[in-house]
Motif scaffolding. Sequence first.
Motif, short mmCIF file in Angstrom:
data_model
loop_
_atom_site.label_atom_id
_atom_site.label_comp_id
_atom_site.label_asym_id
_atom_site.label_seq_id
_atom_site.Cartn_x
_atom_site.Cartn_y
_atom_site.Cartn_z
N GLN A 157 90.55 111.71 -61.00
CA GLN A 157 91.92 111.21 -60.94
C GLN A 157 91.96 109.74 -61.34
OE1 GLN A 157 94.45 112.15 -57.45
NE2 GLN A 157 94.98 109.99 -57.38
N GLY A 158 93.03 109.35 -62.03
CA GLY A 158 93.20 107.96 -62.42
C GLY A 158 93.68 107.09 -61.27
N PHE A 159 93.81 105.80 -61.55
CA PHE A 159 94.16 104.84 -60.51
C PHE A 159 94.85 103.63 -61.15
CE2 PHE A 159 89.92 104.12 -62.08
CZ PHE A 159 89.82 102.73 -62.23
N MET A 160 95.36 102.73 -60.32
CA MET A 160 96.01 101.53 -60.81
C MET A 160 94.97 100.48 -61.17
SD MET A 160 99.26 100.98 -58.26
CE MET A 160 100.53 102.22 -58.06
N LEU A 161 95.04 99.98 -62.40
CA LEU A 161 94.20 98.88 -62.83
C LEU A 161 94.86 97.54 -62.55
CD1 LEU A 161 93.15 100.31 -66.31
CD2 LEU A 161 91.68 100.13 -64.30
N SER A 162 96.19 97.53 -62.59
CA SER A 162 96.95 96.31 -62.37
C SER A 162 98.32 96.69 -61.82
CB SER A 162 97.11 95.55 -63.70
OG SER A 162 97.95 94.42 -63.56
N ASP A 163 98.79 95.93 -60.86
CA ASP A 163 100.08 96.24 -60.23
C ASP A 163 100.77 94.95 -59.82
OD1 ASP A 163 102.25 97.24 -58.85
OD2 ASP A 163 101.09 97.88 -57.10
N VAL A 169 99.61 98.92 -64.77
CA VAL A 169 98.69 99.52 -65.73
C VAL A 169 97.84 100.54 -64.98
CG1 VAL A 169 96.86 99.18 -67.43
CG2 VAL A 169 98.60 97.40 -67.09
N TRP A 170 97.89 101.77 -65.44
CA TRP A 170 97.10 102.86 -64.87
C TRP A 170 95.94 103.19 -65.79
CZ3 TRP A 170 98.90 105.43 -60.36
CH2 TRP A 170 100.23 105.13 -59.97
N GLY A 171 94.83 103.66 -65.23
CA GLY A 171 93.70 104.05 -66.06
C GLY A 171 93.03 105.30 -65.55
N ARG A 172 92.46 106.06 -66.48
CA ARG A 172 91.72 107.26 -66.11
C ARG A 172 90.56 107.47 -67.07
NH1 ARG A 172 93.74 113.61 -65.76
NH2 ARG A 172 91.68 114.43 -65.22
N ALA A 175 86.32 112.69 -70.18
CA ALA A 175 85.00 113.30 -70.35
C ALA A 175 84.26 112.78 -71.57
CB ALA A 175 85.15 114.83 -70.43
N ASP A 176 84.98 112.35 -72.61
CA ASP A 176 84.31 111.86 -73.82
C ASP A 176 83.96 110.37 -73.73
OD1 ASP A 176 86.75 110.63 -74.05
OD2 ASP A 176 87.28 111.52 -75.97
N ARG A 177 84.07 109.80 -72.51
CA ARG A 177 83.74 108.41 -72.18
C ARG A 177 84.83 107.43 -72.64
NH1 ARG A 177 77.69 107.19 -74.01
NH2 ARG A 177 78.12 105.31 -72.77
N SER A 178 85.93 107.96 -73.19
CA SER A 178 87.08 107.10 -73.47
C SER A 178 87.91 106.96 -72.20
CB SER A 178 87.92 107.69 -74.60
OG SER A 178 88.53 108.92 -74.18
N TRP A 179 88.92 106.11 -72.26
CA TRP A 179 89.83 105.91 -71.13
C TRP A 179 91.26 106.10 -71.60
CZ3 TRP A 179 89.21 104.07 -65.92
CH2 TRP A 179 87.88 104.02 -65.50
N ALA A 180 92.06 106.73 -70.77
CA ALA A 180 93.49 106.81 -71.00
C ALA A 180 94.17 105.78 -70.11
CB ALA A 180 94.02 108.21 -70.69
N LEU A 181 95.04 104.97 -70.69
CA LEU A 181 95.78 103.96 -69.94
C LEU A 181 97.29 104.20 -70.10
CD1 LEU A 181 92.96 102.56 -69.99
CD2 LEU A 181 94.18 100.39 -70.22
N VAL A 182 98.02 103.99 -69.02
CA VAL A 182 99.48 104.01 -69.05
C VAL A 182 99.97 102.60 -68.73
CG1 VAL A 182 101.58 104.83 -67.92
CG2 VAL A 182 99.76 106.44 -68.47
N PRO A 239 109.54 99.81 -73.35
CA PRO A 239 111.00 99.89 -73.15
C PRO A 239 111.35 99.89 -71.66
CG PRO A 239 110.24 101.55 -74.72
CD PRO A 239 109.02 100.96 -74.11
N ARG A 240 112.59 99.58 -71.36
CA ARG A 240 113.04 99.56 -69.98
C ARG A 240 112.80 100.93 -69.32
NH1 ARG A 240 118.37 101.37 -68.85
NH2 ARG A 240 119.36 102.37 -70.64
N ALA A 241 112.29 100.90 -68.11
CA ALA A 241 112.03 102.12 -67.34
C ALA A 241 111.10 103.07 -68.06
CB ALA A 241 113.34 102.83 -66.99
N GLY A 242 110.30 102.55 -68.97
CA GLY A 242 109.47 103.41 -69.81
C GLY A 242 107.99 103.25 -69.54
N ALA A 243 107.22 103.96 -70.35
CA ALA A 243 105.76 103.91 -70.25
C ALA A 243 105.15 104.18 -71.61
CB ALA A 243 105.24 104.92 -69.22
N SER A 244 104.03 103.54 -71.87
CA SER A 244 103.26 103.77 -73.08
C SER A 244 101.89 104.30 -72.68
CB SER A 244 103.13 102.45 -73.87
OG SER A 244 102.32 102.62 -75.02
N VAL A 245 101.42 105.34 -73.37
CA VAL A 245 100.12 105.93 -73.06
C VAL A 245 99.19 105.75 -74.26
CG1 VAL A 245 98.91 108.00 -72.27
CG2 VAL A 245 101.33 107.70 -71.71
#
Length: 245
Positions: A157-163, A169-172, A175-182, A239-245
């Motif tokens: 499970q992912g977690f907060m990197l910055s708040d 900023v969320w991170g997870r 399996a391929d050793r990359s990271w997904a960030l929101v 964007p306002r109220a938005g998220a980028s992945v």
Amino acid sequence: NDRGTLFKQFQLFRDALNRTGRSIFFSVCGGGDQLMFSNLSYYATDLRGGAALANSWRISSDCVEWRTCHFAFRVAAGLGSKAQPGGFNDPDMLLGSSGGSARQLSQDRSRTQFSIWAILMAPLLIGTHPARMSAHDLETYSNAEVIAVNQDPLGKQGFMLSDTGLKVVWGRQLADRSWALVFQNDFFFLPLDVVCDMDCWAKLPFQNGTSLHVHDLWQKGPAQQALAIAGEVYAVHVPRAGASV
């Protein structure tokens, strides 16, 4: 709300399902008297709960609008150690933006919710009427790249990197050793620059100075800032109220 009775009844249900010999996804929910902002994290933390009890377990009361979704994902964020392949924290269903649903969010908020649920490895249960789903919601819920993050086989499970409140900023790890960030902008009125700074980078496994290629899962191509340098501020205009992945 008697937890002894609650767990005993769900255990009986679990055992009966297991005796069938069939593969069945068992999701449990209950407690809190259905009050808004009820913390049901004991489903994850009690030794009788979690993966010993079910495949997923609710950790909060229902998501009925953005504030309750906000409460739910923040409860789930603190329970990552309880999640594993086959056992998931459940912050409730996805609220779409389609008209005609009993509960709905704005288009930006609904896509933000989907993005965060993917990072949290949460069950993706669509709460909008499938026959009345808007083109926007269909595009959101059929994004194969975001779904792949949610379904990643590493099962962490992912977690907060910055708040900072309005900017998260969320991170997870995948399996391929990359990271997904929101990169989440929780401010409803204006777009904001959301950044991964030194403290954010310190929670990631990359050595300072490492060059990283950044792919935007919603734009389905290179990010606007397509190269990130570990240890250096990386900013995303969200964007306002938005998220980028």
